[in-house]
Enzyme design. Structure first.
Site, PDB file in Angstrom:
ATOM      1  N   HIS A  40      -2.012   3.760  -1.336  1.00  0.00           N
ATOM      2  CA  HIS A  40      -1.704   4.269   0.094  1.00  0.00           C
ATOM      3  C   HIS A  40      -3.098   4.752   0.560  1.00  0.00           C
ATOM      4  CE1 HIS A  40       1.037   6.605   2.801  1.00  0.00           C
ATOM      5  NE2 HIS A  40       0.291   6.227   3.575  1.00  0.00           N
ATOM      6  N   ASP A  81       0.769  -1.236   0.264  1.00  0.00           N
ATOM      7  CA  ASP A  81      -0.186   0.007  -0.141  1.00  0.00           C
ATOM      8  C   ASP A  81       0.968   1.143   0.035  1.00  0.00           C
ATOM      9  OD1 ASP A  81      -2.609   1.277   0.147  1.00  0.00           O
ATOM     10  OD2 ASP A  81      -2.111   1.725   2.337  1.00  0.00           O
ATOM     11  N   GLY A 138      -4.538   2.749   3.379  1.00  0.00           N
ATOM     12  CA  GLY A 138      -4.473   2.459   4.689  1.00  0.00           C
ATOM     13  C   GLY A 138      -5.166   3.200   5.506  1.00  0.00           C
ATOM     14  N   ALA A 139      -5.469   4.460   5.573  1.00  0.00           N
ATOM     15  CA  ALA A 139      -6.434   5.201   6.479  1.00  0.00           C
ATOM     16  C   ALA A 139      -7.820   5.858   5.391  1.00  0.00           C
ATOM     17  CB  ALA A 139      -5.375   6.366   6.883  1.00  0.00           C
ATOM     18  N   GLU A 144       6.187   8.131  -3.781  1.00  0.00           N
ATOM     19  CA  GLU A 144       4.785   8.327  -3.873  1.00  0.00           C
ATOM     20  C   GLU A 144       4.585   9.788  -4.371  1.00  0.00           C
ATOM     21  OE1 GLU A 144       2.792   7.390  -0.494  1.00  0.00           O
ATOM     22  OE2 GLU A 144       3.562   5.391  -0.220  1.00  0.00           O
TER      23      GLU A 144
END
Length: 528
Positions: A278, A255, A280-281, A260
């Site tokens: 990305h 992830d 994750g949250a 990035e």
């Protein structure tokens, strides 16, 4: 009114919190570094996510900045060292997205074990490749956690519910905590050799960068599957690519990436790699939680001095902040008093001791020692405050010792400070009158009670007749009005201490004249 800049996208609810708390808030997501530098100087607080980069160059022009709040757990986009040196508190929100990130890691593990993304693409393309996508069960497999903190512990709990065996490498994990989590604590090499799946849950630091290096990957069990939803840079991507190509690593679910946004990465070409941008949250609940949390934390700090989830100073809860505030003021004044009396000819400060008696013995002492160092170092260092003072003290080799006395004090509360230089140790004690007003009660073992005035004259002298008249005459000749005059002595005709509050600074010539009086051993002008 404090002013806060939101430079990344946050939930509108966060903006409302700032407004409701009486804080002026400006929202400008997507600023270039140059645009951000041009306006940051007018703000007291900065609320960010991962897009804004808080660099040393930005901090150099952030002349009013007091606090940075990161809506999320990682602060690798903030130059924490530079922020600390400039006295800026850096906070994160380590718990707001913990469940979401842990769930994403578990989801990635399922996707990797059953090749779900590839199977979905194949099926949507009109194929029915049932025999191509042979997966593995998670049940009875060994999951190796690298990092068993907040997120890692949630992953462990979920994995145990899936009937996996969980082993963990974390230098900060105690045996007691490991037992409570139901995991086996082991060293990294042992984890690499035993784990069927490895998930990473650690921040990116110099110690953890490439923790899964080429050498580490070579030590893993053949056929291992790796999940990284923590930070890019924890895994050596070039080495991982080779291990995936060779088949030593059966698959990877990523992830996060070294660079990035990751729009071009050779790992994308491999079928045994699952990638997400990305995420994750990235749930509604998590984004709302971290936005609300960072808004509350920044507001509490700017309005009350409460410090929550700071990565570079001691925490002070919103409930404790009002109670600690007068004690922190007392410690800073005691530190300033001792610091101004410590002359260069006496050598550098080697050690600071703090003793707490009475009510002070039952407080959170870390903020108090930070306040003391801020006062102590302010006379010799520019820009020192509670955030950077402990770091400056440590960098200058000043040792701190704290003693809590479980005994009744002569005062309801008492804080005694001792400062040791190459030549001597000086003590000064203070208390709070009425529970809130700082007051000196002892200097060098001599009882003398005095308020902290804006301008003060400190004199040590021999207790002989004539000193008070001569000192007062010098002040009168200069037109300096005396506000208060406090005296103390060790014994008749012994050493004496004189503390005089005056309405304005004393001219240098008058100070020299007082120093030349026959009975005077030291005369120092103080300001608070």
């Amino acid at each position: 009114m404090p002013k806060v800049l939101i430079s990344d996208k946050l939930s509108p609810a966060a903006i409302e919190i700032f407004k409701q708390r009486g804080i002026e808030v400006t929202t400008k997501p997507g600023l270039t570094p140059a645009e951000l530098r041009a306006i940051i100087g007018e703000f007291d607080g900065l609320a960010i996510r991962s897009a804004t980069k808080v660099t040393r160059e930005l901090l150099d022009v952030a002349r009013n900045l007091k606090v940075i709040g990161r809506a999320g757990i990682g602060v690798d986009n903030v130059d924490v060292k530079s922020a600390t040196a400039r006295g800026v508190v850096v906070m994160n929100t380590p718990y707001g997205n913990a469940i979401t990130t842990a769930e994403h890691a578990i989801g990635m593990m399922f996707a990797l074990a059953r090749q779900l993304p590839e199977a979905s693409v194949s099926t949507k393309a009109g194929k029915w490749e049932k025999n191509r996508f042979m997966g593995v069960e998670l049940t009875n497999k060994t999951l190796g956690l690298i990092g068993a903190g907040n997120i890692g512990s949630i992953v462990a709990e979920r994995a145990l519910g899936l009937k996996m065996r969980v082993i963990a490498y974390d230098p900060y994990l105690t045996e007691t905590r490991a037992t409570a989590l139901g995991v086996e604590k082991i060293e990294l090499d042992a984890l690499l050799a035993r784990a069927d799946f490895i998930t990473l849950h650690t921040p990116l630091t110099e110690q953890t960068r490439n923790i899964l290096s080429r050498e580490a990957l070579a030590k893993t069990k053949k056929g291992v599957r790796i999940v990284n939803c923590a930070r890019g840079g924890l895994v050596d991507e070039a080495a991982l690519y080779e291990a995936l190509r060779s088949g030593h690593v059966a698959g990877a679910a990523l992830d996060v990436f070294e660079t990035e946004p990751a729009t071009d990465n050779r790992l994308f070409a491999l079928e045994n790699v699952v990638c997400t941008p990305h995420l994750g949250a990235a749930t509604n609940e998590a984004q709302e939680n971290v936005a609300l949390q960072v808004a509350e934390q920044i507001s509490d700090f700017l309005l009350t001095g409460a410090v929550t989830n700071a990565v570079n100073m001691a925490s002070v809860s919103a409930e404790d902040a009002p109670r600690l505030k007068p004690y922190m003021e007392l410690c800073q004044l005691l530190g300033g008093f001792a610091g101004q009396l410590t002359e260069a000819r006496q050598g550098v400060i080697r050690q600071v001791g703090i003793e707490y008696e009475g009510a002070a013995a039952h407080l959170n002492h870390r903020p108090l020692s930070a306040a003391l160092f801020a006062g102590l170092l302010a006379p010799v260092m520019e820009g020192v405050n509670m955030v950077n003072a402990p770091v400056f003290a440590r960098d200058h080799g000043i040792e701190l010792s704290e003693t809590v006395h479980d005994r009744d004090s002569e005062y309801q509360t008492l804080i005694r400070v001792s400062v040791t230089t190459d030549d001597q140790t000086r003590t000064v004690s203070g208390t709070l009158f009425g529970g809130s007003k700082p007051r000196l009660v002892e200097v060098k073992g001599i009882k003398v009670e005095a308020d902290f005035g804006r301008h003060m004259l400190y004199v040590t002298n021999q207790d002989k007749p004539g000193f008070i008249a001569k000192c007062s005459a010098i002040l009168a000749d200069e037109g300096i009005n005396i506000a208060t005059f406090h005296l103390g002595r060790s014994a008749p005709a012994g050493d004496a201490v004189c503390l005089i509050s005056i309405d304005e600074p004393l001219p240098e010539a008058a100070l020299i004249a007082i120093r030349h009086l026959p009975q005077v051993m030291q005369a120092t002008q103080l300001s608070f």
